[in-house]
Write a protein that holds these residues in place. Structure first.
Motif, PDB file in Angstrom:
ATOM      1  N   GLU A   1      14.085 -49.846  44.221  1.00  7.91           N
ATOM      2  CA  GLU A   1      13.407 -49.154  45.771  1.00  7.91           C
ATOM      3  C   GLU A   1      14.138 -50.656  46.378  1.00  7.91           C
ATOM      4  O   GLU A   1      14.295 -51.889  46.371  1.00  7.91           O
ATOM      5  N   GLY A   2      15.174 -50.019  47.519  1.00  9.15           N
ATOM      6  CA  GLY A   2      15.585 -51.180  47.951  1.00  9.15           C
ATOM      7  C   GLY A   2      16.864 -51.737  47.925  1.00  9.15           C
ATOM      8  O   GLY A   2      18.016 -52.785  48.439  1.00  9.15           O
TER       9      GLY A   2
ATOM     10  N   THR B   1      14.824 -41.426  49.693  1.00  5.84           N
ATOM     11  CA  THR B   1      13.794 -42.448  49.245  1.00  5.84           C
ATOM     12  C   THR B   1      13.767 -43.437  49.043  1.00  5.84           C
ATOM     13  O   THR B   1      13.170 -43.975  49.575  1.00  5.84           O
ATOM     14  N   LEU B   2      14.877 -43.575  47.957  1.00  7.42           N
ATOM     15  CA  LEU B   2      14.626 -45.616  47.572  1.00  7.42           C
ATOM     16  C   LEU B   2      15.642 -46.056  48.323  1.00  7.42           C
ATOM     17  O   LEU B   2      15.933 -47.329  48.366  1.00  7.42           O
ATOM     18  N   ALA B   3      16.690 -45.791  48.790  1.00 10.35           N
ATOM     19  CA  ALA B   3      17.372 -46.795  49.560  1.00 10.35           C
ATOM     20  C   ALA B   3      17.745 -47.738  50.651  1.00 10.35           C
ATOM     21  O   ALA B   3      16.595 -47.048  51.397  1.00 10.35           O
TER      22      ALA B   3
ATOM     23  N   LEU C   1      15.043 -31.368  42.072  1.00 12.00           N
ATOM     24  CA  LEU C   1      15.727 -31.371  40.971  1.00 12.00           C
ATOM     25  C   LEU C   1      15.886 -33.090  40.683  1.00 12.00           C
ATOM     26  O   LEU C   1      15.432 -33.793  39.671  1.00 12.00           O
ATOM     27  N   GLY C   2      16.731 -34.134  42.008  1.00 15.81           N
ATOM     28  CA  GLY C   2      16.203 -35.280  41.588  1.00 15.81           C
ATOM     29  C   GLY C   2      15.250 -35.751  41.804  1.00 15.81           C
ATOM     30  O   GLY C   2      15.165 -37.482  41.138  1.00 15.81           O
ATOM     31  N   GLY C   3      14.208 -35.305  42.131  1.00 19.28           N
ATOM     32  CA  GLY C   3      12.663 -36.262  42.012  1.00 19.28           C
ATOM     33  C   GLY C   3      12.547 -36.242  40.963  1.00 19.28           C
ATOM     34  O   GLY C   3      11.903 -37.010  39.927  1.00 19.28           O
ATOM     35  N   ALA C   4      12.259 -34.617  40.072  1.00 19.68           N
ATOM     36  CA  ALA C   4      12.210 -34.821  38.948  1.00 19.68           C
ATOM     37  C   ALA C   4      13.327 -35.621  37.515  1.00 19.68           C
ATOM     38  O   ALA C   4      12.199 -35.981  36.914  1.00 19.68           O
TER      39      ALA C   4
END
Ligand code: CUA
Length: 336
Positions: free
Chosen positions: A278-279, A322-324, A254-257
């Motif tokens: 990102e980052g 994925t992005l942190a 759900l997080g990805g959506a």
């Protein structure tokens, strides 16, 4: 001497342009040009019937006016008589007067009657029957769909075929008006902050249909596109149950959506709208992220206003994995 008037030439040109554009539209097939999409729900079929009925009536009126006009222009042209010559003086014609009163009244009565006959089936295709209920929220700049079992979907609405789904539409306070519009399935319905509107759809054919926001709602209005996927009743029930389990057991899906449908529409680095994430160190601070997502900041709307804890967590899990930026203490196998 007055300038030469060429009504016939002007009129012929106008008629030619109109005929050419109509022919071009019709040449694209029965469903191109000014024709609505092939209807895929009982309501859309009725709207389609009304559309063609009104096209027939207006075409009839157009011809009723234009054909005699053209005939008169040709037949009663001046033929070189001086412009100041008086025409014959005519007074009254009972038959014509009755006709041009009764014909418009009949046309209006037909139009109103046919509309009144068609509208109830558009508003509610299956009165009294049990209906699937989906809560729809229009938001800057995404669609959120909530099913009765708690399943949440972003920008993609799934519906069962052959059964009526009741959409309960709204928008959060502080958002703006959007308009739910799936042209093949139904007319538009506004989503208004703090108000509830309704739309009932009974799809007649399985397939995937386009969904738009039909109300200009801000800088990413055009990104507010989605899809309505019509499944067989069995597939729909299976999907709904499967999705409930997936969202419980793997919130990251759900997080990805949410990321794709909500965040990336502005934070995609290629768009140059919101800053790239990102980052970004803020992603390691869940409370800061929640505050910005719920309340917005600067130009960013509070996209997560009224999200459930689970929904917020689903996004957090996705962002962290994925992005942190990698945290130092994550590297256990380093020199420590
Ligand atoms: Cu929402 Cu346009």
């Amino acid at each position: 001497m007055p300038p030469p008037v060429r009504p016939l030439a002007a009129l012929s040109a106008a008629v030619l342009v109109a005929l050419a554009s109509a022919a071009a539209a019709l040449a694209q097939g029965t469903r191109g040009g000014f024709a609505p999409l092939e209807p895929q729900s009982t309501g859309a079929e009725r709207i389609d019937d009304l559309y063609w009925f009104l096209v027939a009536i207006t075409t009839f009126v157009l011809l009723l006016v234009m054909v005699p006009l053209l005939v008169f222009v040709v037949r009663f042209r001046s033929r070189g008589r001086p412009r100041t010559v008086e025409g014959p003086q005519i007074r009254g014609n009972t038959a014509y007067e009755i006709a041009w009163t009764l014909v418009p009244v009949a046309l209006v009565a037909l139009t109103v009657g046919f509309t009144i006959y068609k509208v109830p089936g558009i508003v509610d295709p299956s009165p009294g029957e049990e209906q699937t209920v989906v809560r729809v929220e229009g938001r800057q700049f995404y669609w959120q769909f909530e099913y009765e079992n708690g399943v949440i979907a972003i920008d993609r609405l799934r519906l069962p075929v052959g059964r009526t789904t009741l959409l309960r539409l709204t928008a959060p306070d502080g958002d703006v008006i959007h308009s739910f519009w799936a042209p093949a399935l139904m007319g538009k319905q506004d989503t208004i902050p703090g108000q509830l509107t309704r739309l009932r759809i009974e799809p007649t054919r399985e397939g995937t249909y386009r969904l738009f926001c039909g109300e200009f709602c801000g800088i990413q209005h055009t990104a507010m596109r989605g899809e309505v996927e019509v499944l067989s009743q069995q597939e729909f029930e299976q999907w709904l149950e499967q999705e409930r389990r997936t969202q419980e057991e793997q919130p990251i899906s759900l997080g990805g959506a949410i990321w794709t449908g909500v965040c990336a529409k502005c934070h995609d680095p290629e768009l140059d709208l919101g800053p790239p994430l990102e980052g970004n160190p803020i992603l390691n601070d869940p409370r800061a992220v929640e505050l910005v997502v719920r309340r917005g900041r600067g130009a960013m709307p509070g996209v997560g206003q009224r999200w459930s804890e689970e929904q917020m967590e689903a996004l957090q899990v996705f962002l962290e994995t994925t992005l942190a930026p990698r945290r130092e203490e994550d590297g256990d196998d380093g020199d420590g």
